[in-house]
Design a protein around this motif. Structure first.
Motif, PDB file in Angstrom:
ATOM      1  N   ALA A 105       0.820  -1.213   0.000  1.00  0.00           N
ATOM      2  CA  ALA A 105       0.000   0.000   0.000  1.00  0.00           C
ATOM      3  C   ALA A 105       0.855   1.266   0.000  1.00  0.00           C
ATOM      4  N   VAL A 106       1.976   1.242   0.707  1.00  0.00           N
ATOM      5  CA  VAL A 106       2.819   2.446   0.764  1.00  0.00           C
ATOM      6  C   VAL A 106       3.770   2.539  -0.416  1.00  0.00           C
ATOM      7  N   GLY A 107       3.885   1.471  -1.207  1.00  0.00           N
ATOM      8  CA  GLY A 107       4.776   1.470  -2.352  1.00  0.00           C
ATOM      9  C   GLY A 107       6.199   1.139  -1.955  1.00  0.00           C
ATOM     10  N   GLY A 108       7.074   1.066  -2.942  1.00  0.00           N
ATOM     11  CA  GLY A 108       8.461   0.744  -2.661  1.00  0.00           C
ATOM     12  C   GLY A 108       8.738  -0.740  -2.831  1.00  0.00           C
ATOM     13  N   PRO A 109       9.947  -1.177  -2.494  1.00  0.00           N
ATOM     14  CA  PRO A 109      10.358  -2.556  -2.748  1.00  0.00           C
ATOM     15  C   PRO A 109       9.769  -3.543  -1.749  1.00  0.00           C
ATOM     16  N   ALA A 110       9.801  -4.807  -2.099  1.00  0.00           N
ATOM     17  CA  ALA A 110       9.423  -5.870  -1.174  1.00  0.00           C
ATOM     18  C   ALA A 110      10.409  -5.916  -0.018  1.00  0.00           C
ATOM     19  N   LYS A 111       9.929  -6.358   1.158  1.00  0.00           N
ATOM     20  CA  LYS A 111      10.764  -6.377   2.353  1.00  0.00           C
ATOM     21  C   LYS A 111      10.526  -7.673   3.135  1.00  0.00           C
ATOM     22  N   PRO A 112      11.583  -8.197   3.778  1.00  0.00           N
ATOM     23  CA  PRO A 112      11.460  -9.481   4.464  1.00  0.00           C
ATOM     24  C   PRO A 112      10.901  -9.375   5.874  1.00  0.00           C
ATOM     25  N   ALA A 113      10.470 -10.516   6.395  1.00  0.00           N
ATOM     26  CA  ALA A 113      10.046 -10.649   7.784  1.00  0.00           C
ATOM     27  C   ALA A 113      10.827 -11.798   8.414  1.00  0.00           C
ATOM     28  N   MET A 114      11.233 -11.621   9.660  1.00  0.00           N
ATOM     29  CA  MET A 114      11.956 -12.669  10.372  1.00  0.00           C
ATOM     30  C   MET A 114      11.445 -12.765  11.804  1.00  0.00           C
ATOM     31  N   GLN A 115      11.741 -13.886  12.452  1.00  0.00           N
ATOM     32  CA  GLN A 115      11.345 -14.059  13.842  1.00  0.00           C
ATOM     33  C   GLN A 115      12.406 -14.848  14.600  1.00  0.00           C
ATOM     34  N   SER A 116      12.344 -14.749  15.918  1.00  0.00           N
ATOM     35  CA  SER A 116      13.199 -15.556  16.785  1.00  0.00           C
ATOM     36  C   SER A 116      12.474 -16.840  17.162  1.00  0.00           C
ATOM     37  N   LEU A 117      13.220 -17.804  17.743  1.00  0.00           N
ATOM     38  CA  LEU A 117      12.616 -19.058  18.198  1.00  0.00           C
ATOM     39  C   LEU A 117      13.554 -19.760  19.170  1.00  0.00           C
ATOM     40  N   TYR A 118      13.108 -19.919  20.420  1.00  0.00           N
ATOM     41  CA  TYR A 118      13.858 -20.749  21.357  1.00  0.00           C
ATOM     42  C   TYR A 118      13.630 -22.213  21.004  1.00  0.00           C
ATOM     43  N   VAL A 119      14.717 -22.970  20.973  1.00  0.00           N
ATOM     44  CA  VAL A 119      14.653 -24.383  20.586  1.00  0.00           C
ATOM     45  C   VAL A 119      15.353 -25.236  21.642  1.00  0.00           C
ATOM     46  N   ASP A 120      14.660 -26.274  22.110  1.00  0.00           N
ATOM     47  CA  ASP A 120      15.242 -27.316  22.959  1.00  0.00           C
ATOM     48  C   ASP A 120      15.055 -28.619  22.195  1.00  0.00           C
ATOM     49  N   LEU A 121      16.105 -29.042  21.501  1.00  0.00           N
ATOM     50  CA  LEU A 121      16.009 -30.185  20.587  1.00  0.00           C
ATOM     51  C   LEU A 121      16.224 -31.487  21.354  1.00  0.00           C
ATOM     52  N   THR A 122      15.255 -32.379  21.261  1.00  0.00           N
ATOM     53  CA  THR A 122      15.324 -33.643  21.983  1.00  0.00           C
ATOM     54  C   THR A 122      16.073 -34.694  21.175  1.00  0.00           C
ATOM     55  N   ASP A 123      16.484 -35.771  21.856  1.00  0.00           N
ATOM     56  CA  ASP A 123      17.127 -36.890  21.171  1.00  0.00           C
ATOM     57  C   ASP A 123      16.137 -37.653  20.306  1.00  0.00           C
ATOM     58  N   ASP A 124      14.881 -37.676  20.727  1.00  0.00           N
ATOM     59  CA  ASP A 124      13.837 -38.392  19.987  1.00  0.00           C
ATOM     60  C   ASP A 124      13.379 -37.530  18.813  1.00  0.00           C
ATOM     61  N   PRO A 125      13.631 -37.943  17.588  1.00  0.00           N
ATOM     62  CA  PRO A 125      13.253 -37.105  16.436  1.00  0.00           C
ATOM     63  C   PRO A 125      11.754 -36.918  16.291  1.00  0.00           C
ATOM     64  N   ASP A 126      10.956 -37.806  16.918  1.00  0.00           N
ATOM     65  CA  ASP A 126       9.504 -37.729  16.791  1.00  0.00           C
ATOM     66  C   ASP A 126       8.828 -37.072  17.984  1.00  0.00           C
ATOM     67  N   ALA A 127       9.613 -36.512  18.908  1.00  0.00           N
ATOM     68  CA  ALA A 127       9.021 -35.886  20.086  1.00  0.00           C
ATOM     69  C   ALA A 127       8.114 -34.730  19.683  1.00  0.00           C
ATOM     70  N   LEU A 128       6.893 -34.726  20.237  1.00  0.00           N
ATOM     71  CA  LEU A 128       5.923 -33.696  19.908  1.00  0.00           C
ATOM     72  C   LEU A 128       6.321 -32.368  20.541  1.00  0.00           C
ATOM     73  N   PRO A 129       5.952 -31.252  19.940  1.00  0.00           N
ATOM     74  CA  PRO A 129       6.303 -29.943  20.489  1.00  0.00           C
ATOM     75  C   PRO A 129       5.667 -29.696  21.857  1.00  0.00           C
ATOM     76  N   GLN A 130       6.478 -29.229  22.792  1.00  0.00           N
ATOM     77  CA  GLN A 130       6.010 -28.780  24.093  1.00  0.00           C
ATOM     78  C   GLN A 130       6.440 -27.323  24.263  1.00  0.00           C
ATOM     79  N   PRO A 131       5.527 -26.430  24.632  1.00  0.00           N
ATOM     80  CA  PRO A 131       5.875 -25.008  24.721  1.00  0.00           C
ATOM     81  C   PRO A 131       6.946 -24.730  25.787  1.00  0.00           C
ATOM     82  N   ILE A 132       7.900 -23.896  25.441  1.00  0.00           N
ATOM     83  CA  ILE A 132       8.841 -23.305  26.380  1.00  0.00           C
ATOM     84  C   ILE A 132       8.809 -21.801  26.124  1.00  0.00           C
ATOM     85  N   HIS A 133       9.624 -21.053  26.807  1.00  0.00           N
ATOM     86  CA  HIS A 133       9.646 -19.601  26.622  1.00  0.00           C
ATOM     87  C   HIS A 133       9.933 -19.255  25.161  1.00  0.00           C
ATOM     88  N   LEU A 134       8.965 -18.661  24.493  1.00  0.00           N
ATOM     89  CA  LEU A 134       9.103 -18.192  23.112  1.00  0.00           C
ATOM     90  C   LEU A 134       9.618 -19.273  22.165  1.00  0.00           C
TER      91      LEU A 134
END
Length: 319
Positions: free
Chosen positions: A238-267
């Protein structure tokens, strides 16, 4: 639509990590676990950043935490971000060097512009400069600054920094009135400093869409994030001009089990690698262009986690 257009090639780092309709992955420094207190050990910090570069991560991200504020609970990488960025510029070759984000109302914009352009030149154009208005009220009295008007000072600081890429700019600003033919050196390595605005930064969304070179936000449910990203892109169009990207952060606690379902932690989530890939793919589908993963709450060995992310996640998001 703006999400189908190429992003401007502002500098080498910006061009490397932001691609339309694609997701890239970076890491938040410190690259270590610290859950019992606000401070990291910074053990092997340079070696781990170099390892991240060798493994193919596209960026490392520092934070601007001038004081160890008890209510905040995280002192970040402890070192001044610009000093540390300059140090990492000499110790790395390809990885983008980001800061998410410099709190503009706490610093004079001339110092920010000078330090940021210096890092950009010394790194060969790899700096990505996130900027924010600040969210820790305790820091402001320590610098004899008001917290309430930080939004107005953010805009003034942003404008001042933007003008510093010009040759001998002359203008009036709350922070000062450069003129008389004097100039600030060095100039950024690319066309300008890439300035990504964090969250709302006390600004109108249309102002952010018009002035920012990108948007940094926080994790949310996919459906909610999709609406916000779509709104961001609609405002850019709407304001015109070039395309611009969006990014986000993500806290990750990666488990040994590759199939472990997501459990919420801080962010973020504690989860297995397969669900992490699926979550990141969903972010890519809604238009997020970069995710900065934070391993502060990760329970597994840091080197082992970096290797698993590089071998089992990165290939899904690289050409």
């Amino acid at each position: 639509m703006t999400d189908t257009l190429d992003f401007p090639a502002i500098n080498r780092g910006y061009k490397a990590i932001f691609r339309p309709r694609r997701l890239s992955l970076g890491l938040v420094v410190p690259l270590e676990t610290y859950t019992t207190g606000p401070t990291a050990t910074m053990t092997r910090h340079v070696e781990r950043v170099q390892r991240a570069e060798a493994l193919g991560f596209s960026a490392v991200w520092l934070r601007d935490v001038p004081f160890n504020v008890p209510s905040f609970g995280d002192a970040g990488q402890m070192f001044d971000p610009f000093t540390y960025l300059g140090f990492l510029a000499a110790k790395t070759e390809r990885i983008a060097l980001g800061v998410a984000s410099i709190v503009l109302p706490l610093r004079h914009p001339a110092h920010v512009a000078k330090a940021a352009a210096s890092v950009d030149v010394l790194s060969g154009g790899r700096l990505i400069l996130g900027v924010a208005s600040g969210d820790r009220p305790e820091e402001y009295p320590a610098l004899a600054l008001p917290f309430a008007d930080r939004g107005a000072r953010f805009r003034e600081s942003f404008d001042y920094i933007e003008r510093m890429r010009e040759t001998a700019p002359a203008f009036e600003n709350t922070y000062g009135c450069p003129g008389g033919g004097m100039d600030m050196l060095p100039k950024p390595a690319g066309t300008k400093l890439p300035l990504l605005i964090t969250g709302g930064s006390q600004q109108d969304p249309d102002w952010i869409a018009r002035h920012g070179d990108g948007w940094i936000t926080y994790p949310r449910q996919i459906a909610v994030q999709a609406k916000l990203v779509a709104d961001w892109r609609a405002r850019i169009e709407a304001v015109g001009g070039p395309a611009k990207p969006a990014m986000q952060s993500l806290y990750v606690d990666l488990t040994d089990d590759p199939d472990a379902l997501p459990q919420p932690i801080h962010l973020g989530f504690r989860l297995g690698v397969r669900h992490l890939r699926a979550y990141l793919s969903a972010l890519e589908a809604i238009g997020i262009n970069h995710v900065a993963m934070n391993l502060r709450l990760n329970r597994a060995d840091t080197e082992a986690t970096l290797h698993r992310l590089a071998t089992e996640v990165l290939p899904a998001f690289t050409d």
